[in-house]
Design an enzyme around this catalytic site. Structure first.
Site, PDB file in Angstrom:
ATOM      1  N   SER A  90      73.178  32.571  51.198  1.00 32.27           N
ATOM      2  CA  SER A  90      72.082  31.968  50.445  1.00 32.27           C
ATOM      3  C   SER A  90      72.143  30.443  50.481  1.00 32.27           C
ATOM      4  O   SER A  90      72.169  29.876  51.560  1.00 32.27           O
ATOM      5  CB  SER A  90      72.129  32.525  49.018  1.00 32.27           C
ATOM      6  OG  SER A  90      70.866  32.514  48.470  1.00 32.27           O
ATOM      7  N   HIS A 150      69.067  40.844  48.440  1.00 30.44           N
ATOM      8  CA  HIS A 150      69.721  39.564  48.697  1.00 30.44           C
ATOM      9  C   HIS A 150      71.175  39.636  48.212  1.00 30.44           C
ATOM     10  O   HIS A 150      71.435  39.563  47.010  1.00 30.44           O
ATOM     11  CB  HIS A 150      68.944  38.519  47.888  1.00 30.44           C
ATOM     12  CG  HIS A 150      69.372  37.114  48.112  1.00 30.44           C
ATOM     13  ND1 HIS A 150      69.100  36.445  49.283  1.00 30.44           N
ATOM     14  CD2 HIS A 150      70.024  36.242  47.321  1.00 30.44           C
ATOM     15  CE1 HIS A 150      69.561  35.213  49.187  1.00 30.44           C
ATOM     16  NE2 HIS A 150      70.139  35.071  48.012  1.00 30.44           N
TER      17      HIS A 150
END
Ligand code: GTR
Length: 430
Positions: free
Chosen positions: A267, A408
């Site tokens: 990320s 995610h």
């Protein structure tokens, strides 16, 4: 009557416009609403000159692209610190039930314990032969969260509060040990013959907007300077700088082969890993886990997170100049495929997840594809020809990519692919 027709036409036009385009602040997840765009060509200079040889890439275009990223996106590192020292404060040769040797090393940015610094946690396999290839990655909540190993020093830096992880008042506690172990399959990595090195990103620069008063930036201020200049670094560039300092240390450690270090991050730290590998060519390989906007995803697609969104939510991540491109992606002199191209000919792996639309999986796949001409120029495959983005089917050329089902995150499946990819390039080396 005329008036009614006028009002009707007026609202009809407005309706047409709002129906066709996405207002600046709304998140677009509709592929048909991705605007038309033209990407800058990584093999064409700003002055229009075409790059047709590796030599011209290395001497002309690469430095140009790097500079454009430094000045417009991540910000330049303003200089060098003169007095950095390394201090090994703990070694345990029987860590993880004898599987590994655990070392912990402080990198002291001012050369002594009174200033800022970062702690490296290093696991080295106890079987196999040193020097080992390694994965190096920053973590989000402190080194102690990647394993429940009680020998790991708990970070004393500012940490984002997280009750479930035992972090309150921005201080990590014993309860945070192992909180993020699921994201770091240490045994699996060690058993495949890699060392693992991690550090807490907040040791380098705490991840909140305080006008750059804490973290590493103030160590670089000139007299009278209180914040970075518009083309000087934000936090992502500072975290990437920290990764390079970790590599400086690894070059001194005989257990590690510093020429076979894969830099990895998830990320915001995936954005960081890519930028670190672009800036510092000593990194042998880069792994971007779901890095999205400002990472591997093309900004011009404006799918999911946009430049304006990211600069608004995280005003401290990029350099101030990057804000000029809020809602003006088309005037960016670069796009993120060129970030990948900066890493060429070194291998890069990019992961995505079906439900992580915020990070624009297709935008990351396309960036890999459009970086490929640079790899080809340098006689590497890049993304394999005819590669497609198919869920659960990783592709691995010099650029690798997968999109898996789910969210995610970093999962064991992701790490399995990272290891397969790394094995192709960092193992059987001799
Ligand atoms: C999100 C941000 C993303 C990504 C993510 C993370 O809030 O919008 O760009 O960086 O955080 O780092 O977890």
């Amino acid at each position: 009557m005329k008036r009614i027709i006028f009002i009707f036409t007026f609202f009809f036009i407005i309706f047409l416009f709002t129906g066709m385009t996405v207002p600046a602040q709304e998140v677009n997840y509709d592929e048909s609403k991705v605007p038309e765009y033209t990407l800058p060509d990584p093999l064409v200079m700003e002055n229009g000159e075409h790059i047709t040889s590796p030599k011209a890439w290395w001497n002309e275009r690469r430095p140009e692209i790097l500079k454009l990223f430094e000045e417009n996106v991540y910000g330049k590192v303003p200089g060098k610190l003169q007095h950095i020292t390394f201090h090994t404060f703990s070694v345990d040769s029987k860590a993880l039930n004898g599987l590994a040797t655990r070392k912990q090393v402080s990198i002291l940015f001012t050369g002594n314990n009174s200033g800022t610094g970062m702690d490296l946690l290093i696991y080295i396999p106890n079987t196999g032969k040193e020097p080992f290839p390694a994965f190096l990655g920053l973590n989000f909540y402190g080194n102690q969260t990647i394993q429940s190993d009680t020998g790991i020093k708990i970070t004393r830096s500012w940490v984002k509060n997280n009750k479930a992880y035992g972090i309150t008042n921005h201080q990590a506690t014993e309860a945070s040990r192992g909180a993020r172990a699921y994201r770091w399959p240490v045994e699996m990595i060690l058993k495949q013959g890699y060392a693992l090195i991690t550090a807490y990103y907040g040791d380098i620069d705490p991840d909140f907007d305080d006008g750059f008063q804490n973290g590493v930036q103030p160590l670089f201020y000139k007299k009278g300077q209180h914040k970075p200049a518009p083309d000087e670094w934000g936090s992502i560039a500072a975290w990437a700088w920290g990764l390079s300092r970790a590599l400086d240390y690894l070059e001194t450690d005989p257990d590690i082969d510093a020429q076979r270090v894969a830099v990895m991050g998830h990320s915001r730290l995936g954005k960081t890993a890519l930028w670190a590998a672009a800036e510092d060519q000593r990194f042998a390989l880069a792994i971007s886990s779901m890095s999205g906007c400002g990472g591997a995803a093309l900004s011009r697609r404006r799918y999911g997170e946009t430049v304006e969104r990211i600069n608004t939510s995280f005003p401290h991540w990029f350099c101030t100049n990057f804000k000029k491109y809020n809602d003006h992606e088309d005037s960016l002199p670069v796009d993120q495929h060129e970030l990948i191209a900066l890493i060429a000919p070194r291998p890069v792996y990019i992961s995505a997840a079906v439900e992580d639309r915020w990070a624009d999986p297709k935008g990351m796949f396309l960036a890999a594809k459009y970086a490929t001409p640079v790899y080809r120029l340098l006689r590497k495959t890049g993304l394999p020809e005819n590669a497609e983005m198919i869920t659960g089917q990783p592709v691995m050329g010099t650029i690798g990519f997968h999109m898996r089902p789910g969210k995610h995150d970093v999962t064991n499946y992701d790490w399995q692919q990272f290891l397969i990819f790394a094995n192709k390039f960092l193992k059987n080396y001799f």
